[in-house]
Design an enzyme around this catalytic site. Structure first.
Site, PDB file in Angstrom:
ATOM      1  N   SER A 118      40.882  29.974  34.836  1.00 24.32           N
ATOM      2  CA  SER A 118      39.974  29.650  35.934  1.00 24.32           C
ATOM      3  C   SER A 118      40.557  28.491  36.764  1.00 24.32           C
ATOM      4  O   SER A 118      41.681  28.577  37.244  1.00 24.32           O
ATOM      5  CB  SER A 118      38.580  29.335  35.381  1.00 24.32           C
ATOM      6  OG  SER A 118      37.611  29.374  36.389  1.00 24.32           O
ATOM      7  N   HIS A 149      36.240  37.530  33.195  1.00 27.59           N
ATOM      8  CA  HIS A 149      36.889  36.281  33.594  1.00 27.59           C
ATOM      9  C   HIS A 149      37.373  35.475  32.394  1.00 27.59           C
ATOM     10  O   HIS A 149      38.491  34.959  32.395  1.00 27.59           O
ATOM     11  CB  HIS A 149      35.893  35.451  34.416  1.00 27.59           C
ATOM     12  CG  HIS A 149      36.471  34.196  35.002  1.00 27.59           C
ATOM     13  ND1 HIS A 149      37.422  34.217  35.993  1.00 27.59           N
ATOM     14  CD2 HIS A 149      36.219  32.871  34.739  1.00 27.59           C
ATOM     15  CE1 HIS A 149      37.742  32.962  36.332  1.00 27.59           C
ATOM     16  NE2 HIS A 149      37.037  32.137  35.575  1.00 27.59           N
ATOM     17  N   ASP A 183      36.689  40.907  36.503  1.00 28.25           N
ATOM     18  CA  ASP A 183      36.327  39.500  36.721  1.00 28.25           C
ATOM     19  C   ASP A 183      35.326  39.418  37.872  1.00 28.25           C
ATOM     20  O   ASP A 183      35.597  39.871  38.982  1.00 28.25           O
ATOM     21  CB  ASP A 183      37.607  38.729  37.064  1.00 28.25           C
ATOM     22  CG  ASP A 183      37.397  37.228  37.181  1.00 28.25           C
ATOM     23  OD1 ASP A 183      36.245  36.783  37.233  1.00 28.25           O
ATOM     24  OD2 ASP A 183      38.413  36.512  37.222  1.00 28.25           O
TER      25      ASP A 183
END
Length: 463
Positions: free
Chosen positions: A281, A406, A375
């Site tokens: 991320s 994700h 995601d």
């Protein structure tokens, strides 16, 4: 089918212990290596069921075997696994099985008929754990002090819900650790740098890796502990919302991360001259920036991030790269009340975004891009492709997984498709389909370990 018909079928399923003769739904499977079953008498229930998890104590990224014996042939059972996290929240999964002709159930050989999942998944009881309270993420905080304790229970028939009147036929407990024996955790407070260094047992020196997480801030250590158990010296690095660091991230100060690499490489048990970085991320965005500007970063694992500065500008010495602002007006609220932020990131291919691109053409080392195609936080596949297009040939590789979300983590971690995080007024949607996500975690972790070993040299001290 009318209510009477359904009631008869439900009664047949639930009263498997009443001596009714029922067909075996599966042909007996070929013999497999297992302990001999407890003795059974033809046509009668065995007096004692037993469930085991082997090994009883293991690292959290390693497979285990669940095995039930001492059942009647064709007996219908519910297998349930559950644990409590450090806040006392319960996570559980259950699956329904029919015993084979030997009175045994092994999820590695017998497909689950239903429950939290169906089909042949040896680790399904761990892959499909879900919280009793919505929006909770299973996350180990104290990785050295205690394991997750998994309780595995066997119930007669189909157990759709549970209460105090439901007593298991058999149960056992297993431990899942995030550090192996002899792994040492060293708190890091040097200069501005805050984190924890995980060292494998032995004299070393070991290849060094910096481990970064995302926009929730704080210090997350579970992946660092598992990597150290594979022979890497790993610095789990906090960069905001931890101890005396800033409470929020206002800019990406690359000088802080350069200082962290120096702290890691100066340790006598860390082998240089180069090191690796792994991030997910926002941490992946930081990792790519480190690879672009810091020549000592020779291996980068990028998991579902971006290739541009978003929300926070990058500053490094006399350089400043502006950030692309978030388009918060495009956030969607799902039926569950979570925020779908996939449209919040402005188009990186628009001419106005060029000045915010991370200069990946400067990268000298290797980059492994790990992409979850389901995601829902951002379009990570697009960002990986755009980065690869600007990188020198042969410097990068993309692993792209349909159905993965994700939060791609080490294997045997359950899918977290949405959860609450610090600073968000609502839970965030991460995306992913449980079975595809689990397979992605199994495959990507092996590839990540192999990539780091090739780029940094084979790690010693594996556990």
């Amino acid at each position: 089918m009318g209510q009477k018909g359904f009631a008869l079928i439900a009664s047949w399923l639930m009263n498997d212990s009443q001596g009714m003769e029922k067909p075996n739904l599966f042909h007996p499977l070929p013999p497999h290596t297992s302990p001999q079953p407890l003795p059974c008498w033809q046509g009668k229930r065995c007096p004692m069921a037993e469930v085991t998890v082997t090994p009883r104590s293991s690292l959290a990224d390693r497979p285990v075997r669940v095995h039930v014996r001492g059942l009647a042939p064709s007996q219908l059972i519910t297998l349930r696994a559950w644990l409590r996290d450090e806040q006392g929240e319960r996570f559980q999964a259950r699956a329904f099985f029919r015993a084979d002709a030997m009175g045994e159930v092994d999820p590695g050989y017998h497909p689950a008929l239903g429950g939290s999942y169906s089909g042949l998944y040896p680790m399904g009881l761990l892959w499909f754990l879900q919280p009793d309270t919505p929006f909770r993420r299973l996350l180990k905080r104290d990785v050295t002090g205690s394991p997750f304790r998994i309780h595995v229970e066997v119930f007669r028939g189909i157990l759709l819900s549970d209460g105090p009147q439901d007593q298991p036929l058999a149960s056992c407990e297993a431990e899942r650790w995030f550090v192996g024996a002899g792994v040492q955790r060293v708190p890091i407070r040097e200069g501005r740098v805050r984190g924890a260094l995980f060292l494998p047992p032995g004299p070393g020196p070991f290849p060094g890796v910096v481990d970064l997480f995302g926009g929730a801030g704080g210090l997350i250590e579970f992946r660092a502990g598992l990597l150290a158990s594979r022979g890497f010296a790993v610095l789990a690095l906090a960069f905001f919302a931890y101890e005396d660091l800033p409470s929020t991230m206002t800019q990406l100060d690359l000088g802080y991360f350069e200082e962290a690499t120096a702290v890691l490489l100066q340790h006598p048990k860390v082998r240089g001259p180069g090191l690796g970085v792994i991030g997910v991320s926002k941490g992946a965005e930081v990792a790519l920036a480190m690879a672009s500007f810091l020549p000592l970063v020779v291996a980068t694992v990028w998991i579902n991030g971006t290739a541009f500065l978003h929300g926070n500008p990058l500053v490094y010495r006399d350089l400043r790269i502006p950030a692309i602002p978030y388009g918060l007006e495009r956030v969607l609220i799902t039926e569950m009340g979570a925020l779908d932020s996939s449209a919040v990131f402005n188009d990186p291919q628009h001419p106005t975004s060029r000045s915010s691109a991370i200069p990946v053409e400067r990268i000298k080392g290797k980059v492994l891009f790990v992409v979850g195609e389901a995601d829902r936080s951002l379009n990570s596949k697009l960002f990986a492709r755009l980065a690869m297009a600007r990188m020198p040939p042969g410097q990068g590789r993309i692993l792209s997984y349909p159905g993965a979300g994700h939060l791609i983590e080490p294997p045997c971690s359950p899918l977290c498709s949405m959860s609450c995080i610090r600073g968000s007024p609502r839970p965030l949607l991460w995306g992913g389909e449980a079975k595809a996500h689990a397979r992605a975690q199994e495959h990507s972790w092996k590839e990540i370990i192999r990539f780091l070993e090739r780029a940094l040299g084979c790690a010693g001290g594996k556990l």
